[in-house]
Every structure is written in C-alpha cells, then in structure tokens.
Design a protein around this motif. Structure first.
Motif, PDB file in Angstrom:
ATOM      1  N   ALA A   1      75.748  -8.543  61.399  1.00  0.00           N
ATOM      2  CA  ALA A   1      74.850  -8.963  62.495  1.00  0.00           C
ATOM      3  C   ALA A   1      73.692  -9.821  61.977  1.00  0.00           C
ATOM      4  O   ALA A   1      73.198 -10.706  62.683  1.00  0.00           O
ATOM      5  CB  ALA A   1      74.308  -7.722  63.199  1.00  0.00           C
ATOM      6  N   ASP A   2      73.277  -9.574  60.740  1.00  0.00           N
ATOM      7  CA  ASP A   2      72.159 -10.359  60.179  1.00  0.00           C
ATOM      8  C   ASP A   2      72.519 -11.838  60.030  1.00  0.00           C
ATOM      9  O   ASP A   2      71.636 -12.688  59.983  1.00  0.00           O
ATOM     10  CB  ASP A   2      71.762  -9.808  58.800  1.00  0.00           C
ATOM     11  CG  ASP A   2      71.142  -8.428  58.898  1.00  0.00           C
ATOM     12  OD1 ASP A   2      70.250  -8.251  59.740  1.00  0.00           O
ATOM     13  OD2 ASP A   2      71.569  -7.528  58.149  1.00  0.00           O
ATOM     14  N   PHE A   3      73.817 -12.125  59.892  1.00  0.00           N
ATOM     15  CA  PHE A   3      74.230 -13.516  59.658  1.00  0.00           C
ATOM     16  C   PHE A   3      74.721 -14.193  60.935  1.00  0.00           C
ATOM     17  O   PHE A   3      75.281 -15.299  60.872  1.00  0.00           O
ATOM     18  CB  PHE A   3      75.352 -13.547  58.597  1.00  0.00           C
ATOM     19  CG  PHE A   3      74.950 -12.935  57.276  1.00  0.00           C
ATOM     20  CD1 PHE A   3      74.003 -13.552  56.469  1.00  0.00           C
ATOM     21  CD2 PHE A   3      75.515 -11.743  56.839  1.00  0.00           C
ATOM     22  CE1 PHE A   3      73.627 -12.992  55.250  1.00  0.00           C
ATOM     23  CE2 PHE A   3      75.147 -11.179  55.620  1.00  0.00           C
ATOM     24  CZ  PHE A   3      74.198 -11.797  54.829  1.00  0.00           C
ATOM     25  N   ALA A   4      74.504 -13.542  62.084  1.00  0.00           N
ATOM     26  CA  ALA A   4      75.027 -14.083  63.355  1.00  0.00           C
ATOM     27  C   ALA A   4      74.523 -15.514  63.569  1.00  0.00           C
ATOM     28  O   ALA A   4      73.326 -15.785  63.466  1.00  0.00           O
ATOM     29  CB  ALA A   4      74.582 -13.186  64.508  1.00  0.00           C
ATOM     30  N   GLY A   5      75.431 -16.423  63.834  1.00  0.00           N
ATOM     31  CA  GLY A   5      75.077 -17.814  64.127  1.00  0.00           C
ATOM     32  C   GLY A   5      74.917 -18.694  62.899  1.00  0.00           C
ATOM     33  O   GLY A   5      74.806 -19.913  63.007  1.00  0.00           O
ATOM     34  N   ASP A   6      74.905 -18.104  61.715  1.00  0.00           N
ATOM     35  CA  ASP A   6      74.710 -18.914  60.498  1.00  0.00           C
ATOM     36  C   ASP A   6      76.004 -19.629  60.111  1.00  0.00           C
ATOM     37  O   ASP A   6      77.078 -19.021  60.065  1.00  0.00           O
ATOM     38  CB  ASP A   6      74.296 -18.025  59.308  1.00  0.00           C
ATOM     39  CG  ASP A   6      72.884 -17.472  59.452  1.00  0.00           C
ATOM     40  OD1 ASP A   6      72.124 -17.997  60.282  1.00  0.00           O
ATOM     41  OD2 ASP A   6      72.559 -16.516  58.724  1.00  0.00           O
ATOM     42  N   ASP A   7      75.889 -20.921  59.817  1.00  0.00           N
ATOM     43  CA  ASP A   7      77.041 -21.663  59.266  1.00  0.00           C
ATOM     44  C   ASP A   7      77.053 -21.561  57.747  1.00  0.00           C
ATOM     45  O   ASP A   7      78.105 -21.608  57.115  1.00  0.00           O
ATOM     46  CB  ASP A   7      76.936 -23.135  59.657  1.00  0.00           C
ATOM     47  CG  ASP A   7      77.035 -23.302  61.162  1.00  0.00           C
ATOM     48  OD1 ASP A   7      78.089 -22.959  61.717  1.00  0.00           O
ATOM     49  OD2 ASP A   7      76.040 -23.746  61.773  1.00  0.00           O
ATOM     50  N   VAL A   8      75.856 -21.495  57.171  1.00  0.00           N
ATOM     51  CA  VAL A   8      75.730 -21.442  55.710  1.00  0.00           C
ATOM     52  C   VAL A   8      74.610 -20.464  55.371  1.00  0.00           C
ATOM     53  O   VAL A   8      73.610 -20.402  56.088  1.00  0.00           O
ATOM     54  CB  VAL A   8      75.357 -22.829  55.109  1.00  0.00           C
ATOM     55  CG1 VAL A   8      75.339 -22.785  53.587  1.00  0.00           C
ATOM     56  CG2 VAL A   8      76.301 -23.914  55.598  1.00  0.00           C
ATOM     57  N   VAL A   9      74.787 -19.718  54.283  1.00  0.00           N
ATOM     58  CA  VAL A   9      73.688 -18.914  53.744  1.00  0.00           C
ATOM     59  C   VAL A   9      73.143 -19.664  52.526  1.00  0.00           C
ATOM     60  O   VAL A   9      73.901 -20.071  51.641  1.00  0.00           O
ATOM     61  CB  VAL A   9      74.167 -17.491  53.365  1.00  0.00           C
ATOM     62  CG1 VAL A   9      73.144 -16.784  52.492  1.00  0.00           C
ATOM     63  CG2 VAL A   9      74.438 -16.684  54.643  1.00  0.00           C
ATOM     64  N   VAL A  10      71.831 -19.886  52.532  1.00  0.00           N
ATOM     65  CA  VAL A  10      71.154 -20.628  51.453  1.00  0.00           C
ATOM     66  C   VAL A  10      70.273 -19.619  50.718  1.00  0.00           C
ATOM     67  O   VAL A  10      69.329 -19.082  51.301  1.00  0.00           O
ATOM     68  CB  VAL A  10      70.316 -21.788  52.037  1.00  0.00           C
ATOM     69  CG1 VAL A  10      69.622 -22.561  50.922  1.00  0.00           C
ATOM     70  CG2 VAL A  10      71.199 -22.717  52.870  1.00  0.00           C
ATOM     71  N   ALA A  11      70.596 -19.340  49.459  1.00  0.00           N
ATOM     72  CA  ALA A  11      69.983 -18.181  48.795  1.00  0.00           C
ATOM     73  C   ALA A  11      69.346 -18.527  47.455  1.00  0.00           C
ATOM     74  O   ALA A  11      69.730 -19.502  46.794  1.00  0.00           O
ATOM     75  CB  ALA A  11      71.052 -17.103  48.591  1.00  0.00           C
ATOM     76  N   LEU A  12      68.374 -17.705  47.088  1.00  0.00           N
ATOM     77  CA  LEU A  12      67.730 -17.810  45.763  1.00  0.00           C
ATOM     78  C   LEU A  12      67.332 -16.417  45.320  1.00  0.00           C
ATOM     79  O   LEU A  12      66.531 -15.751  45.977  1.00  0.00           O
ATOM     80  CB  LEU A  12      66.474 -18.686  45.851  1.00  0.00           C
ATOM     81  CG  LEU A  12      65.664 -18.804  44.551  1.00  0.00           C
ATOM     82  CD1 LEU A  12      66.476 -19.479  43.449  1.00  0.00           C
ATOM     83  CD2 LEU A  12      64.379 -19.584  44.785  1.00  0.00           C
ATOM     84  N   GLN A  13      67.910 -15.948  44.223  1.00  0.00           N
ATOM     85  CA  GLN A  13      67.492 -14.661  43.643  1.00  0.00           C
ATOM     86  C   GLN A  13      67.995 -14.588  42.212  1.00  0.00           C
ATOM     87  O   GLN A  13      68.995 -15.219  41.858  1.00  0.00           O
ATOM     88  CB  GLN A  13      68.012 -13.480  44.473  1.00  0.00           C
ATOM     89  CG  GLN A  13      69.531 -13.353  44.586  1.00  0.00           C
ATOM     90  CD  GLN A  13      69.926 -12.417  45.722  1.00  0.00           C
ATOM     91  OE1 GLN A  13      69.601 -12.655  46.889  1.00  0.00           O
ATOM     92  NE2 GLN A  13      70.630 -11.331  45.396  1.00  0.00           N
ATOM     93  N   THR A  14      67.263 -13.817  41.409  1.00  0.00           N
ATOM     94  CA  THR A  14      67.650 -13.697  39.999  1.00  0.00           C
ATOM     95  C   THR A  14      68.482 -12.441  39.767  1.00  0.00           C
ATOM     96  O   THR A  14      69.161 -12.335  38.761  1.00  0.00           O
ATOM     97  CB  THR A  14      66.406 -13.649  39.092  1.00  0.00           C
ATOM     98  OG1 THR A  14      65.592 -12.563  39.512  1.00  0.00           O
ATOM     99  CG2 THR A  14      65.615 -14.937  39.156  1.00  0.00           C
TER     100      THR A  14
END
Ligand code: NAD
Ligand code: COI
Length: 334
Positions: free
Chosen positions: A40-53
């Motif tokens: 549900a958190d990603f509803a509507g997203d075409d792409v997830v753009v992420a940054l984490q170590t």
C-alpha cells in the motif's frame, strides 16, 4: 507519472522540486528509508527512487513488486546493499548514479590523509583541553614526502591519484583493470603484495563485493610499512576491523581515516538519533586520536547532491518512457 522518493534528505528537496516542475512528474516524498513498507505504501508509484547505506530488505522489494513497481532507481554509486536475486526474481530493473562526483569522495580521502599526517586528532584534543604545548610539539609529515598506494583506479581512485600527485606524492596503484586514462601517469603493480611494503598510505577505492571483503586483514597489515596510514572511504567490509584495531594497538598502523565502517548497519540507527553507537569496535576507534571516524559522508557535497537527484530522476523517467535507463545495471549479472 509518479515516483516514490525514499530516504529524502532536506538538502535534496530543492533539486527534486526543480526537476519535478520541469518534467511534470509527481514525487511522493518519504524521509524513511526502505525497510518495513507494505504494498500500500507504493500505491501509484511507477518507480522507487532510493538512497540508503544499509541493506535493502528483500521484503521491501517484494512489497514494491506486489504494488506493481517495476523499477528501482538508486541515487548513489554502490550496490553492495542491494538484494540482486530478489530484484531479478521479481522482475524489477535497477539503475544507479555511477559518477555523481568522483571528485567529492577523492577530495575527502585526501582530506582525511592530510588530517592524519598532521596529527589533527591529537591537536584538536589537546587544544580543547588548553594543552597548547602538546599541539605545538606534534610534528607532522608532508604529502610530498609520502608514497600513496591507491587500490582501485576507477572513477574515484583516478581522481585520488591526480589529487595526491598534485601534492607531490609518489603514487603506486593496483587495479586488475588498469585505467587507460592513467597510462604513463602512475606506476601500477601487478599484485597487491608488491604494493603493501612500499607505501606510507593505503587509500581504498574499490567496491564492497564479497570477493573484496577483508582485502585488508592481519596478513596484509603485517606486510605493510611500520607507521602506515589506512584510508577507507569505499566500503566498511574491505578492512577487517579487529585487525585494524590490533595494528593500531601495536603501533604498526599510525592512523586511519574511516568513512565507511565495517559494522555500519549496527551503528546507523544511533547515528540517525544523534546517539553514541553501542558497538565496542566503533567506540574503540572513535576514542583513538589517531583515527578519524566519519559517518559515511565522503560523497556529501552540493555538486554530488544535485547530480544524485537529477541523474537518478532522469534514470527513473527513462525507465517509464522506454523500459530502460541510461545507467541501468543488469541485476542477473551482478
Ligand atoms: P568504479 O567502478 O569506477 O571503480 C572501481 C575500481 O575498483 C574498478 O576499476 C575495479 O576494477 C577496481 N577493483 C575492484 N576490485 C578490486 C580489487 N580487489 N583491487 C583493486 N581494484 C579493484 O567505482 P568508483 O566510482 O570509483 O567507486 C568505488 C567505490 O567507492 C564504490 O563501489 C563505493 O563503494 C564507494 N563510494 C563511497 C562513497 C562514500 O560516500 N563514502 C561514495 C561513492 C562511492
Ligand atoms: C555511494 O554513492 O555508493 C555512497 O557510498 C554514498 C552513500 C550516500 C550511499
């Protein structure tokens, strides 16, 4: 078109907003990194753009796939924290930003070296206790008198070679794939065993792959010069931290600059809360005036932040529009 932005940092926002306005793309911002999200958190997203170590949990990737997200666009270089098999199994394509500013990390590595060889740890500690004579008695070294061993001469390593040479250092390099741009400009050795005994500073610029784990351990340190300095702005797993601490204790190692710590995943939650990490190895290194510990910030310049944002968003848009991205990585081959 909608992208879910994870691990948002305040300094990135102006670049996200400018790009979104120019490209007519909706951005959903999340300060949290990828962890325990549900579909549900990603509803509507075409792409997830992420940054984490820290590691991308496979469960978060599976939740993305269940929500119909087909693309993951990283805002950084390193992919050691990415579960490639989970991406491949879920048909999710991956892109990174391979060269947002190699100079930013190379300059940080040189800066750590300069601070170590001029005894900054002791000097700052002494001055903060008004012990000026101690600071005045600490004799440093000049980079022009030192030989630097640069391990890995890709984008960042090549920048580091040139910077150190600019200070007059002799540079010796090792890379199984020597950089053609450095041909005739730096001496390459064919084997790391030939580099360790010849250099005053070891500067690492290689990926944190499984094969490179503990590239520097007790055996390698034993082959180095007495009083060697180690600089790690690449990945924590490259240095066996127990061996580093033993080398400092014996005096074999004169100092270390550690931007990437082996147990970063353990200490990261404390960093986020501005608390003292409970990891005993971290505490030991942090308390040593011959060691400079920084929280994975070698990359962090204005130039880098802007490029990380805009290049990752360009990758994301290309994914949606063409099914591929300029900096796409083949997850099946990683
Ligand atoms: P790159 O791919 O351009 O260069 C890496 C080089 O390492 C390649 O030439 C490769 O042949 C070489 N290499 C691999 N294994 C080696 C080994 N065992 N010995 C010698 N050489 C070896 O990558 P880059 O852009 O220069 O980045 C290097 C690493 O820096 C990244 O993988 C990432 O882990 C790290 N990094 C850290 C920060 C930070 O903020 N601390 C920021 C960006 C990148
Ligand atoms: C990288 O780009 O690989 C880094 O190490 C930077 C970090 C913010 C993920």
């Amino acid at each position: 078109m909608q992208f879910g932005i994870y691990g948002l940092k305040p300094e990135e926002k102006e670049f996200f907003d400018a790009w979104a306005a120019e490209n007519g793309v909706t951005l959903q911002f999340h300060q949290e990194i990828l962890g325990s999200q549900t579909p549900a958190d990603f509803a509507g997203d075409d792409v997830v753009v992420a940054l984490q170590t820290v590691a991308y949990p496979p469960a978060a990737i599976e939740a993305m796939a269940q929500a119909g997200v087909k693309y993951l666009a990283l805002r950084n270089v390193g992919t050691d924290n990415v579960p490639f098999a989970t991406l491949a199994a879920n048909g999710i394509q991956l892109a990174n930003v391979p060269a947002y500013s190699p100079q930013s990390i190379a300059e940080f590595a040189v800066s750590l070296t300069l601070q170590l060889v001029r005894n900054f740890g002791y000097v700052i500690q002494s001055i903060s206790h008004h012990q000026y004579t101690d600071a005045m008695q600490r004799t440093g070294k000049e980079l022009g008198t030192l030989t630097i061993g640069v391990v890995g001469t890709g984008r960042i390593g090549a920048s580091a070679v040139k910077l150190f040479q600019g200070f007059g250092s002799q540079v010796i390099a090792y890379d199984p794939y020597p950089n053609p741009a450095l041909k005739d400009q730096v001496e390459y050795v064919d084997d790391l065993a030939d580099l360790w005994p010849r250099v005053d500073v070891v500067d690492l610029h290689i990926p944190g792959t499984k094969e490179n784990t503990h590239l520097i351990g007790a055996d390698q340190i034993a082959q180095m010069k007495d009083g060697v300095y180690l600089i790690n702005t690449a990945r924590g797993n490259l240095i066996d931290t127990q061996a580093l601490i033993a080398g400092l204790a014996s005096g074999k190692i004169a100092g270390a600059g550690i931007d990437t710590f082996e147990f970063e995943a353990d200490v990261y939650p404390a960093w986020e809360k501005n608390e003292a990490p409970a990891n005993p190895l971290y505490e030991k290194l942090l308390a040593d005036p011959r060691v400079i510990m920084t929280p994975h910030i070698a990359y962090h310049t204005e130039t880098a932040v802007e490029n990380m944002v805009t290049v990752s968003l360009n990758n994301a848009k290309a994914f949606v529009e063409t099914g591929h991205a300029p900096h796409e990585l083949d997850v099946a081959k990683l």
